[in-house]
Scaffold this active site. Structure first.
Site, PDB file in Angstrom:
ATOM      1  N   GLU A 127       1.400  -0.589  -5.101  1.00  0.00           N
ATOM      2  CA  GLU A 127       0.544   0.522  -5.484  1.00  0.00           C
ATOM      3  C   GLU A 127       1.449   1.740  -5.579  1.00  0.00           C
ATOM      4  O   GLU A 127       1.881   2.291  -4.566  1.00  0.00           O
ATOM      5  CB  GLU A 127      -0.528   0.767  -4.414  1.00  0.00           C
ATOM      6  N   ASP A 137       0.834  -1.195   0.000  1.00  0.00           N
ATOM      7  CA  ASP A 137       0.000   0.000   0.000  1.00  0.00           C
ATOM      8  C   ASP A 137       0.877   1.257   0.000  1.00  0.00           C
ATOM      9  O   ASP A 137       1.874   1.325   0.707  1.00  0.00           O
ATOM     10  CB  ASP A 137      -0.881  -0.023   1.259  1.00  0.00           C
TER      11      ASP A 137
HETATM   12  C1  GLC Z   1      -4.073   3.372  -0.646  1.00  0.00           C
HETATM   13  C2  GLC Z   1      -5.382   2.657  -0.678  1.00  0.00           C
HETATM   14  C3  GLC Z   1      -6.449   3.592  -0.201  1.00  0.00           C
HETATM   15  C4  GLC Z   1      -6.112   4.072   1.187  1.00  0.00           C
HETATM   16  C5  GLC Z   1      -4.718   4.659   1.242  1.00  0.00           C
HETATM   17  C6  GLC Z   1      -4.255   4.872   2.648  1.00  0.00           C
HETATM   18  O1  GLC Z   1      -4.036   4.444  -1.535  1.00  0.00           O
HETATM   19  O2  GLC Z   1      -5.627   2.162  -1.958  1.00  0.00           O
HETATM   20  O3  GLC Z   1      -7.702   2.981  -0.215  1.00  0.00           O
HETATM   21  O4  GLC Z   1      -7.022   5.054   1.588  1.00  0.00           O
HETATM   22  O5  GLC Z   1      -3.783   3.802   0.638  1.00  0.00           O
HETATM   23  O6  GLC Z   1      -3.870   3.653   3.216  1.00  0.00           O
END
Ligand code: GLC
Length: 546
Positions: A244, A201
């Site tokens: 991500e 994440d």
């Molecule tokens: C990432 C996730 C999102 C979340 C953020 C904070 O971007 O995809 O849903 O709010 O991280 O953890």
């Protein structure tokens, strides 16, 4: 390592939130036992890997991305025992499991943060503090409109703490070796319980400097990704890291390394250009979106997706391009757009429920380079609920049947309302119904995924764009080890006839991959003539004569 062992390069990933998938115990919240009962649906669809969104104990103010214990299962969803049973049951169906690793920040309710608020405690340095509020404290916010700063004052610590995300999500200080060691323990823990890897994440924020440059040997924050990889590989050789990282294309190589850092990255650049192409009904932005990102290293792979659990993030496009997408897919910007970044809608409502267009978009996702990531509900064309706040609009419960609460829960109080009005209401759009209709989206998706697996060269072959001399029609060919496939997509709402130059394949015959019963047009004098209806598409295998 044999290429076949690199399972992730050919993976069909299915992602879901346990909380909204299926509730077995009738308390209104989805759970692991409920999920287990639905594994045959996921396996039947053809997925090979499940990505679980956070399922850890949490105050749940950011859909579980605010973790307060990294070593446990949210009691509302089940127990660690249920988790292990689930992983085993998935494995028995040939499904691997990867889980979200949320270590850029914790919940402010996490015991680590509560201890850290005492400036004299050993824990204090686990987070990032400042005596003064930095001047640029309102820059770099992830949720503009919902957030006012990235530095918030803590009354107990009498200092400001850094939080890229909501104020209740303090950032961990990864410059602190104790924090790094703890992150490894967290990874080691879930690997022992059988997971095949992690979705990392917020990767760019995780490795942000945050004082890292002050620690000897860590001046290059990307080096940390190599440590991650080394640790993972020692603990479990076939496990993967999927990041991500919605970053500029030039940055991607820092994440992949020479195949010695992260295995996979979501292809956000392709995703945004694809939506621009869909909005314009023109192939040019899609071609650009394919060419901008670098080719991943031999052992790397892109993850290709249409939508995820967040807003459709369009930050890599220009303001004018975002406006075009808004006009096409989020005309009521006030209601349909968040964080100044993009639509908070699912695909079918953005296309006004146009079934042909929805299939064309998914056909692109399945045939473009990378490993496709399908989000729960996409297989049946679920809609969104704009009456729910922010991103919750796209996080409604899975629609299983036309029974009470879409068969998601027997409780009168589902964790989140089920969509029960409009064209996407569960009475219309549900798994049960689509199973009985051979022409449903679900049945089409199963066939398309099967075709994609049979022609995995789409995912990681060498590809090139083929000119179609038609603004709306995108064509590409993928080839590996002598196997070649071609796909043609009409992004436009009018019938289109195109002629493709396939002279390198002049001696091959064509086979229709999506509808093997259909006659595929032959390659004649090195060209292939195809006529597509509005939003039509076809995939061909280019076969050598025996
Ligand atoms: C990432 C996730 C999102 C979340 C953020 C904070 O971007 O995809 O849903 O709010 O991280 O953890």
């Amino acid at each position: 390592m044999s290429v076949r062992d690199r399972w992730y390069q050919d993976a069909i990933v299915y992602c879901l939130d346990v909380e909204t998938y299926h509730d077995a115990n009738g308390d209104g919240v989805g759970d692991f036992v409920g999920l287990m009962a639905k594994l045959d649906h996921i396996a039947g669809l053809g997925a090979t890997c499940i990505w679980l969104l956070p399922f850890y104990p949490t105050p749940n103010r950011d859909n579980g991305y605010d973790v307060c214990d990294h070593y446990a299962v949210d009691p509302r969803l089940g127990t660690l025992g249920d988790f292990v049973e689930f992983v085993r049951a998935a494995e028995a169906r040939g499904l691997r499991v990867i889980v979200d690793l949320v270590v850029n920040h914790t919940s402010d309710q996490h015991p680590w943060f509560q201890e850290a608020r005492d400036p004299d405690s050993d824990r204090h340095d686990w987070y990032v503090w400042s005596d003064e509020r930095p001047e640029d404290h309102d820059e770099g916010m992830i949720f503009p409109g919902e957030q006012e700063t990235v530095w918030t004052y803590d009354r107990k610590a009498k200092r400001y703490y850094l939080h890229r995300f909501y104020a209740h999500q303090p950032d961990l200080n990864i410059a602190n070796p104790a924090v790094r060691a703890e992150i490894e323990r967290v990874m080691g823990f879930w690997l022992r319980l059988g997971v095949s890897g992690f979705r990392i994440d917020a990767a760019p924020f995780l490795i942000e400097h945050k004082g890292l440059d002050e620690v000897p040997g860590t001046a290059d924050p990307y080096e940390y990704l190599r440590d991650f990889r080394t640790f993972l590989s020692w603990r479990r050789g076939d496990a993967v890291l999927l990041a991500e990282a919605n970053v500029d294309p030039e940055k991607a190589p820092h994440y992949f390394g020479d195949g010695d850092k992260l295995h996979m990255l979501f292809n956000f650049v392709l995703n945004q250009h694809l939506f621009l192409a869909l909005a314009r009904q023109a192939k040019a932005p899609l071609e650009r979106g394919l060419l901008l990102p670098p080719k991943p290293p031999e052992a790397g792979q892109w993850a290709t997706f249409l939508r995820n659990h967040d807003e459709l993030a369009l930050a890599r496009l220009t303001e004018a391009q975002r406006d075009e997408i808004a006009e096409a897919f989020a005309p009521d910007r006030e209601a349909m757009w968040v964080y100044n970044r993009g639509p908070r809608r699912r695909v079918p409502p953005m296309f006004d429920g146009d079934a042909a267009r929805v299939r064309m978009a998914y056909s692109l996702m399945l045939s473009l380079p990378g490993a496709p990531v399908i989000r729960y509900g996409e297989e049946i064309g679920m809609g969104d609920d704009l009456s729910l706040p922010e991103r919750t609009a796209v996080r409604t419960p899975m629609q299983w049947s036309d029974k009470k609460n879409a068969g998601f829960t027997a409780s009168d109080e589902p964790i989140r309302p089920v969509i029960d009005s409009g064209p996407f209401r569960y009475q219309n759009v549900n798994v049960d119904r689509q199973r009985r209709e051979p022409d449903s989206l679900l049945m089409w998706m199963e066939r398309a995924i099967r075709a994609r697996k049979e022609a995995d060269v789409f995912g990681r072959g060498d590809w090139h764009v083929v000119d179609t001399d038609h603004e709306a029609v995108f064509a590409h060919v993928c080839e590996r080890d002598g196997v070649a496939v071609a796909a043609v997509h009409n992004l436009g709402d009018e019938e289109a006839g195109v002629t493709l130059d396939l002279s390198p394949y002049a001696d091959r015959t064509t086979l229709d991959l999506l509808d093997p019963g259909d006659d595929a047009p032959p390659i004649e004098d090195g060209t292939l003539a195809v006529t597509l209806p509005r939003y039509g598409f076809r995939w061909f295998r280019l076969e050598r004569e025996r």
